[in-house]
Design a protein around this motif. Structure first.
Motif, short mmCIF file in Angstrom:
data_model
loop_
_atom_site.label_atom_id
_atom_site.label_comp_id
_atom_site.label_asym_id
_atom_site.label_seq_id
_atom_site.Cartn_x
_atom_site.Cartn_y
_atom_site.Cartn_z
N LEU A 1 31.01 -10.69 49.48
CA LEU A 1 30.04 -9.66 49.09
C LEU A 1 28.71 -10.28 48.71
O LEU A 1 27.63 -9.77 49.07
CB LEU A 1 30.59 -8.84 47.92
N GLU A 2 28.78 -11.39 48.00
CA GLU A 2 27.54 -12.07 47.61
C GLU A 2 26.79 -12.60 48.83
O GLU A 2 25.55 -12.59 48.86
CB GLU A 2 27.86 -13.20 46.63
N GLU A 3 27.54 -13.03 49.86
CA GLU A 3 26.90 -13.46 51.10
C GLU A 3 26.11 -12.32 51.74
O GLU A 3 25.11 -12.53 52.42
CB GLU A 3 27.96 -13.98 52.08
N TRP A 4 26.60 -11.09 51.54
CA TRP A 4 25.93 -9.92 52.10
C TRP A 4 24.96 -9.28 51.11
O TRP A 4 24.47 -8.17 51.33
CB TRP A 4 26.98 -8.89 52.53
N GLY A 5 24.62 -9.99 50.01
CA GLY A 5 23.59 -9.53 49.10
C GLY A 5 24.04 -8.63 47.98
O GLY A 5 23.22 -8.00 47.30
N VAL A 6 25.37 -8.54 47.74
CA VAL A 6 25.89 -7.70 46.65
C VAL A 6 26.17 -8.59 45.45
O VAL A 6 26.98 -9.52 45.52
CB VAL A 6 27.18 -6.97 47.08
N ASN A 7 25.52 -8.33 44.34
CA ASN A 7 25.75 -9.09 43.12
C ASN A 7 26.98 -8.53 42.41
O ASN A 7 26.97 -7.38 41.94
CB ASN A 7 24.54 -8.99 42.19
N CYS A 8 28.04 -9.32 42.34
CA CYS A 8 29.26 -8.83 41.70
C CYS A 8 29.97 -9.98 41.01
O CYS A 8 29.82 -11.15 41.39
CB CYS A 8 30.19 -8.14 42.69
N THR A 9 30.77 -9.63 40.00
CA THR A 9 31.53 -10.60 39.23
C THR A 9 32.98 -10.14 39.17
O THR A 9 33.26 -8.99 38.80
CB THR A 9 30.99 -10.73 37.80
N TYR A 10 33.89 -11.04 39.57
CA TYR A 10 35.30 -10.69 39.48
C TYR A 10 35.70 -10.66 38.02
O TYR A 10 35.56 -11.65 37.29
CB TYR A 10 36.16 -11.70 40.24
N THR A 11 36.21 -9.50 37.57
CA THR A 11 36.48 -9.27 36.16
C THR A 11 37.95 -9.35 35.82
O THR A 11 38.31 -9.70 34.70
CB THR A 11 35.91 -7.89 35.74
N GLY A 12 38.83 -9.01 36.75
CA GLY A 12 40.25 -9.08 36.46
C GLY A 12 41.01 -7.94 37.09
O GLY A 12 40.57 -7.29 38.04
N VAL A 13 42.18 -7.65 36.52
CA VAL A 13 43.09 -6.64 37.06
C VAL A 13 42.89 -5.31 36.35
O VAL A 13 42.84 -5.26 35.11
CB VAL A 13 44.56 -7.09 36.92
N GLN A 14 42.77 -4.24 37.12
CA GLN A 14 42.63 -2.90 36.56
C GLN A 14 43.00 -1.88 37.64
O GLN A 14 42.60 -2.03 38.80
CB GLN A 14 41.21 -2.64 36.06
N GLN A 15 43.76 -0.87 37.25
CA GLN A 15 44.13 0.15 38.23
C GLN A 15 42.93 1.03 38.53
O GLN A 15 42.21 1.46 37.64
CB GLN A 15 45.28 1.00 37.70
N ALA A 16 42.73 1.30 39.81
CA ALA A 16 41.60 2.12 40.24
C ALA A 16 41.84 3.59 39.86
O ALA A 16 42.97 4.08 39.90
CB ALA A 16 41.40 1.99 41.74
#
Length: 449
Positions: free
Chosen positions: A247-262
């Motif tokens: 995602l970061e390669e495609w310009g999306v700034n994101c941080t993996y936070t952990g496990v959580q049910q959607a």
């Protein structure tokens, strides 16, 4: 009767059989055989057919029938990326799909990046709740956990959860390469060059923490290239971190936070589709891929119960199917979907009933049969029964260090179609002898029935 320490089992055949064509079973072995005419339903052979034995990988035939009966041959796994635009959350939602690839994640990341507004910071979460359970199952020998046939069972996988490690000493410089890319891989190298032979060992896994840690030690000959394969821990988290990097390669700034049910009702930005189930089962059975069998069994449980799919629930569903096929069978049990557990016990009669039911299904009979290897042609039967015409036998093999099993469909020289199961248990160190015995026995049946 017995001769020279060998004994013949009394075979109840409604046809004339030359005993000289059927090999004797060594007296130190335990043997169970069942054979049924696929057309008439007549029992052709029954030798300890109701006695439970360790079935090894022939359990996969049970898992195959259960999966086709409950999911259907065209079932496709959907691993999704879902987005909460109000709270800037991205979810990687697993479906239990076996054999996900890095290429799948790369494409899904591109599609997600295209759907998101630029210039926003996102939190990335992993939702593994479709499946649940331990990475290694009861009855799995801990000594096997570091072997390629025993990768950990995870709610999300990267391929077979097997790491390819290439060590090179070309030009006298030791270099190490790995695939698939694992962002958190901690690889300790204790390798030196030598002028003699290459001898490398890979250990690790860290199954307690679920982190991909490995150590390579030993020597590599100057100018040599060595390829090794080892199971790794922590595939779900590694898959999420790969998604973060893509995602970061495609310009999306994101941080993996952990496990959580959607949450329900989120916006789906990308779907990673698996092959149809019948193709997955072919890969599972032909090459006896244990992790695929366990993923499929837990998927059955998830779809049937509507809850997180567990091995226990999957075994209960398979068990109910076996009860319907062979009512009243005693002493058997299922502990997993692959047959790797030494706690599994099935009777030859049950395995024959599985093949009769699966091959005879009007709904999925061709897909059931096509999933199994063919004698002298492919998979685990590619080197076996080559004296017979290709396609004379199609079925599943299984082995542990003191167990050798085979079950499937034999089309005889006269055109008779026979469902057959042979279970052997013996002192350790005789697996190759047992396989040769099975092949000779099936070849004898081919010509005498």
């Amino acid at each position: 009767m017995s001769t020279g320490g060998e004994m013949f089992f009394q075979l109840f055949l409604p046809v004339v059989v030359s005993l000289q064509l059927l090999p004797a079973v060594p007296s130190s072995w335990s043997c169970g055989i069942s054979a049924v005419d696929m057309v008439t339903g007549s029992v052709l052979i029954s030798t300890n057919a109701e006695t439970p034995f360790r079935p090894a990988s022939t359990v996969k035939a049970v898992t195959t029938l259960t999966a086709l009966s409950t999911l259907g041959p065209s079932h496709v796994y959907h691993t999704t990326i879902q987005v909460d635009t109000l709270q800037n959350r991205i979810f990687l939602v697993g479906s239990g799909a076996p054999l996900l690839s890095i290429e799948d994640v790369t494409r899904a990341a591109m599609e997600t990046a295209a759907a998101l507004p630029p210039g926003t910071d996102w939190s990335l979460y992993l939702d593994p709740t479709a499946l649940t359970g331990d990475s290694h199952l009861p009855g799995w020998d801990a000594a096997d956990w570091n072997r390629t046939y025993c990768p950990p069972v995870e709610p999300l996988c990267i391929g077979d959860n097997i790491l390819e490690i290439v060590v090179s000493s070309v030009s006298g410089v030791i270099r190490t390469f790995t695939y698939p890319p694992l962002p958190d891989l901690r690889l300790t190298e204790q390798v030196t060059t030598t002028n003699t032979r290459t001898s490398l060992v890979v250990t690790g896994g860290n199954w307690e923490t679920g982190e991909p840690e490995m150590t390579i030690s030993g020597t590599i000959q100057n100018g040599d290239i060595e390829v090794l394969y080892k199971p790794f821990a922590g595939a779900p988290g590694e898959l999420a971190r790969v998604l973060q990097e893509e995602l970061e390669e495609w310009g999306v700034n994101c941080t993996y936070t952990g496990v959580q049910q959607a949450d329900t009702g989120l916006y789906t930005t990308a779907v990673m589709y698996s092959d149809p189930l019948w193709i997955i089962l072919g890969s599972m059975n032909k090459w006896s891929r244990n992790i695929v069998a366990e993923q499929v069994l837990r998927t059955v449980a998830n779809n049937v119960t509507g809850e997180s799919g567990s091995t226990r629930a999957g075994c209960d569903i398979s068990g109910a199917l076996l009860d319907s096929l062979v009512p009243g069978a005693q002493g058997w049990q299922l502990a997993d979907g692959s047959g790797l557990s030494r706690l599994d016990l099935l009777t030859p009669e049950q395995l024959v009933a599985v093949f009769v039911s699966g091959a005879g299904s009007l709904e999925f009979g061709p897909e059931f049969l096509a999933s199994f290897p063919v004698n002298g042609t492919d998979g685990t039967l590619s080197g076996r029964m080559r004296e017979l015409p290709a396609g004379a036998f199609r079925g599943k093999t299984g082995s542990l260090n003191d167990t050798c099993t085979i079950a499937g469909i034999l089309t005889t020289h006269s055109g008779r179609t026979v469902a057959l199961a042979i279970f052997l248990q013996f002192p350790r160190g005789q697996i190759w002898r047992a396989r040769a015995w099975q092949d000779e026995y099936i070849q004898g049946l081919y010509y005498t029935m």
